[in-house]
Design an enzyme around this catalytic site. Structure first.
Site, PDB file in Angstrom:
ATOM      1  N   ASP A  92       0.805  -1.260  -0.242  1.00 43.71           N
ATOM      2  CA  ASP A  92      -0.097   0.263  -0.384  1.00 43.71           C
ATOM      3  C   ASP A  92       1.049   1.059  -0.049  1.00 43.71           C
ATOM      4  O   ASP A  92       1.841   0.803   0.224  1.00 43.71           O
ATOM      5  CB  ASP A  92      -0.799   0.212   1.171  1.00 43.71           C
ATOM      6  CG  ASP A  92      -0.629   0.018   2.178  1.00 43.71           C
ATOM      7  OD1 ASP A  92       0.961   0.529   2.663  1.00 43.71           O
ATOM      8  OD2 ASP A  92      -1.039   0.286   3.342  1.00 43.71           O
ATOM      9  N   ASP A 267      -7.654  -7.575   0.723  1.00 45.76           N
ATOM     10  CA  ASP A 267      -6.659  -7.805   1.980  1.00 45.76           C
ATOM     11  C   ASP A 267      -7.410  -7.685   3.267  1.00 45.76           C
ATOM     12  O   ASP A 267      -8.416  -6.750   3.294  1.00 45.76           O
ATOM     13  CB  ASP A 267      -5.552  -6.833   1.695  1.00 45.76           C
ATOM     14  CG  ASP A 267      -5.778  -5.375   2.544  1.00 45.76           C
ATOM     15  OD1 ASP A 267      -5.245  -4.894   2.787  1.00 45.76           O
ATOM     16  OD2 ASP A 267      -6.907  -4.570   1.555  1.00 45.76           O
TER      17      ASP A 267
END
Length: 370
Positions: A92, A267
């Site tokens: 991320d 996720d």
């Protein structure tokens, strides 16, 4: 560059199976990505992750930037050799951490300035720097820097975050192109809980032609039905031929519902975090292993589960380990929860490929009603 091939499209829903090909291997979708915040999925080894059929894991740019840092990562050749993981990694951009650590972060046109939660030092993440750090990590899939808005948020706040996210996405993309399109960069849709703003964000990002797209700003405190509404609205606004990823979601029910809307990637820390808190996922629902009802229970956690934990240990033993705070409890619980999540995705892919996704979904919920 990443390639994405759609294998089968459900005729009953927007659910689909696909194949993402990266430099470190192929990812069959829809897929769940275990979260390895600091270069490890807590309590399990990479060998155990592979035994659970993990195809791709997630690393956290913010945390890895602060510790062990870019110097160590560059010296070690990136996250793959550092943690001995030879399959794909997604990282991320740090956007969610800046949202969750809002008191330590300030959002500016330039980027996000923040104070380290470790030692109080000051840092600046620009869209370009976020891509640069993820390149050092060697991510197969990098995320553009975004401004994640919490819930509730006003329309003005959501619009401001959307505009900043688009500007940063364009800057990050330009830097990525200048650097030779190393690895792959996804754009992140924002817009709060306003459908029209999410449409604007999706269109703007689609015009930038990223290899894939994430839907951010969900599971930030909003009701589940509102999350579904925003996802269901957003997915069709994005290019059909590109993979779509809902960030930070979620429960097994969330995965089934969102896969039916055409989401390809997920996720969440839930399977590993909840395992450490004694909450285990099974085909009939969740259980708290500390419950006294399991004290003399010789059965496995889930009779339908083929994981190492269920094949070797009883509920009674797992309860004993957890109540005694033995470290083995965290490992065995995490192995089970990750296996459950990844096997659920495997079952979904099979159902979609066989044209029976809705029947699978009905059976999934029926088992939970027992």
């Amino acid at each position: 560059m990443l390639t994405f091939d759609i294998i089968n499209q459900s005729l009953e829903s927007r659910a689909r199976t696909g194949r993402i090909t990266t430099a470190h291997g192929v990812i069959e979708t829809p897929i769940f990505m275990p979260v390895g915040t600091l270069g490890t999925v807590k309590a399990v080894s990479v060998e155990e992750l592979k035994a659970c059929q993990a195809q791709i894991i997630l690393g956290n740019t913010y945390h890895l930037y602060l510790r062990p840092g870019c110097e160590v990562m560059a010296h070690m050749g990136g996250l793959h050799p550092f943690m001995n993981w030879d399959r794909p990694i997604l990282t991320d951009s740090g956007g969610f951490q800046f949202f969750s650590l809002a008191k330590l972060a300030k959002f500016k046109d330039e980027g996000v300035s923040f104070q380290s939660h470790i030692d109080g030092s000051r840092h600046l993440f620009t869209p370009e720097r976020a891509v640069e750090i993820q390149s050092i990590l060697g991510s197969d899939i990098m995320m553009s820097l975004d401004w994640c808005m919490g819930y509730p948020a006003t329309r003005k706040e959501a619009m401001g975050a959307l505009e900043k996210t688009t500007q940063w996405a364009e800057r990050g993309r330009n830097f990525w192109i200048e650097q030779g399109r190393v690895n792959n960069l996804f754009g992140i849709v924002q817009g709060g809980m306003f459908a029209d703003l999410r449409s604007i964000s999706a269109r703007q990002l689609a015009d930038l032609d990223f290899p894939g797209y994430a839907i951010g700003g969900l599971s930030v405190g909003e009701p589940t039905e509102l999350m579904y509404e925003m996802a269901d609205h957003t997915v069709p606004q994005l290019p059909l031929e590109k993979p779509k990823y809902v960030m930070g979601v979620g429960t097994p029910e969330n995965l089934v519902e969102l896969a039916g809307m055409g989401v390809d990637m997920f996720d969440c820390v839930m399977p590993s975090r909840n395992a450490r808190n004694g909450q285990l996922f099974t085909s009939t629902g969740t259980m708290n292993i500390s419950n006294a009802a399991f004290r003399l229970d010789e059965s496995p956690l889930d009779a339908e589960c083929s994981c190492y934990t269920c094949q070797n240990y009883s509920r009674a033993y797992l309860r004993h380990l957890y109540k005694s705070r033995e470290l083995l409890a965290y490992r065995l619980n995490t192995i089970h929860n990750l296996h459950y999540y990844l096997d659920l995705m495997h079952q979904m892919r099979n159902a979609i490929n066989q044209g029976r996704f809705m029947a699978f979904k009905q059976e999934f919920y029926r088992k939970r009603e027992r």
